[in-house]
Design an enzyme around this catalytic site. Sequence first.
Site, PDB file in Angstrom:
ATOM      1  N   SER A  34      -6.331  43.733  -8.674  1.00 21.45           N
ATOM      2  CA  SER A  34      -5.222  43.392  -9.563  1.00 21.45           C
ATOM      3  C   SER A  34      -3.883  43.907  -9.045  1.00 21.45           C
ATOM      4  CB  SER A  34      -5.466  43.977 -10.958  1.00 21.45           C
ATOM      5  OG  SER A  34      -6.729  43.599 -11.445  1.00 21.45           O
TER       6      SER A  34
HETATM    7  N1  SAH Z   1     -10.915  46.754 -10.862  1.00 25.72           N
HETATM    8  C1  SAH Z   1     -10.976  45.926  -9.676  1.00 25.72           C
HETATM    9  C2  SAH Z   1     -10.557  44.495  -9.960  1.00 25.72           C
HETATM   10  C3  SAH Z   1     -11.724  43.624  -9.791  1.00 25.72           C
HETATM   11  S1  SAH Z   1     -11.540  41.930 -10.252  1.00 25.72           S
HETATM   12  C4  SAH Z   1     -10.167  46.524  -8.536  1.00 25.72           C
HETATM   13  O1  SAH Z   1      -9.448  47.498  -8.760  1.00 25.72           O
HETATM   14  O2  SAH Z   1     -10.295  46.039  -7.417  1.00 25.72           O
HETATM   15  C5  SAH Z   1     -12.801  41.802 -11.471  1.00 25.72           C
HETATM   16  C6  SAH Z   1     -14.201  42.134 -11.050  1.00 25.72           C
HETATM   17  O3  SAH Z   1     -15.044  41.928 -12.190  1.00 25.72           O
HETATM   18  C7  SAH Z   1     -14.781  41.262  -9.944  1.00 25.72           C
HETATM   19  O4  SAH Z   1     -15.191  42.095  -8.898  1.00 25.72           O
HETATM   20  C8  SAH Z   1     -15.980  40.582 -10.605  1.00 25.72           C
HETATM   21  O5  SAH Z   1     -17.076  40.398  -9.735  1.00 25.72           O
HETATM   22  C9  SAH Z   1     -16.321  41.546 -11.710  1.00 25.72           C
HETATM   23  N2  SAH Z   1     -17.097  41.021 -12.833  1.00 25.72           N
HETATM   24  C10 SAH Z   1     -17.008  39.817 -13.448  1.00 25.72           C
HETATM   25  N3  SAH Z   1     -17.912  39.735 -14.447  1.00 25.72           N
HETATM   26  C11 SAH Z   1     -18.577  40.934 -14.476  1.00 25.72           C
HETATM   27  C12 SAH Z   1     -19.632  41.476 -15.278  1.00 25.72           C
HETATM   28  N4  SAH Z   1     -20.208  40.782 -16.266  1.00 25.72           N
HETATM   29  N5  SAH Z   1     -20.055  42.729 -15.004  1.00 25.72           N
HETATM   30  C13 SAH Z   1     -19.499  43.446 -14.000  1.00 25.72           C
HETATM   31  N6  SAH Z   1     -18.524  42.998 -13.209  1.00 25.72           N
HETATM   32  C14 SAH Z   1     -18.060  41.753 -13.441  1.00 25.72           C
END
Ligand code: SAH
Length: 219
Positions: A66
């Site tokens: 993000s």
């Molecule tokens: N916090 C992260 C941003 C990741 S983007 C950072 O700092 O890089 C959102 C993430 O949520 C993705 O990696 C995606 O695979 C994950 N995601 C989506 N649905 C999910 C679920 N049900 N459980 C766990 N992770 C999930």
Amino acid sequence: MEEDERDYDAARARMVAEQLAGRDIDDPAVLRAMRLVPRERFVPRAARPYAYDDGPLPIPANQTISQPYVVATMIAALALRPGDRVLEIGAGSGYAAAVLSRIVAAVYTVERHAELADYARERLAALGYDNVRVHHGDGTRGWPEHAPYDAIIVAAGGPLVPGSLRAQLAPGGRLVMPVGRSRQQQHLVLVTRRPDGGYDEERLAPVAFVPLIGEEGWK
Ligand code: SAH
């Protein structure tokens, strides 16, 4: 030159001053943590020169890390205290978990892509952020073993706040999550669990996150 750590340190300080403090982020613990964590270590090598740009960046498995301002806004909304235990859903690169780890006592983060759970784990370990635990699984169900949590942060957008996550919030605890009817557009929602066990809800800024996919998210 690009790989010079001093350049990254300067770029990071500038990012915090201009994109965070220069806007409306004034929580000193959040500003301090974001001055400490090297975002360039959480993005693929080719994206490193852009690590302190004012936007999201691609990470493996078609996901994104993000925008720094969005990470700061969400974490500031949680009004964290040093002793808190925090649950994150969507570890992705591990960057937000790293920032959280510099503010609170313990961070539990869940990621549905095994590849990213490993990616996050490796990066957090390399930096010695040992108060973070990464779990591979469906985060819409939370992580019941370590509940209740003082705060929960969801880094992917879903149609509603999963009941399992509400239930794993301690009384007085706060949850922040992008919620929206479409998979592309959401609003940040802040849920506060009252001491009597009920919930208050507040709508914050419009955002665009990758979808939360799982049992209590998008199918
Ligand atoms: N916090 C992260 C941003 C990741 S983007 C950072 O700092 O890089 C959102 C993430 O949520 C993705 O990696 C995606 O695979 C994950 N995601 C989506 N649905 C999910 C679920 N049900 N459980 C766990 N992770 C999930």
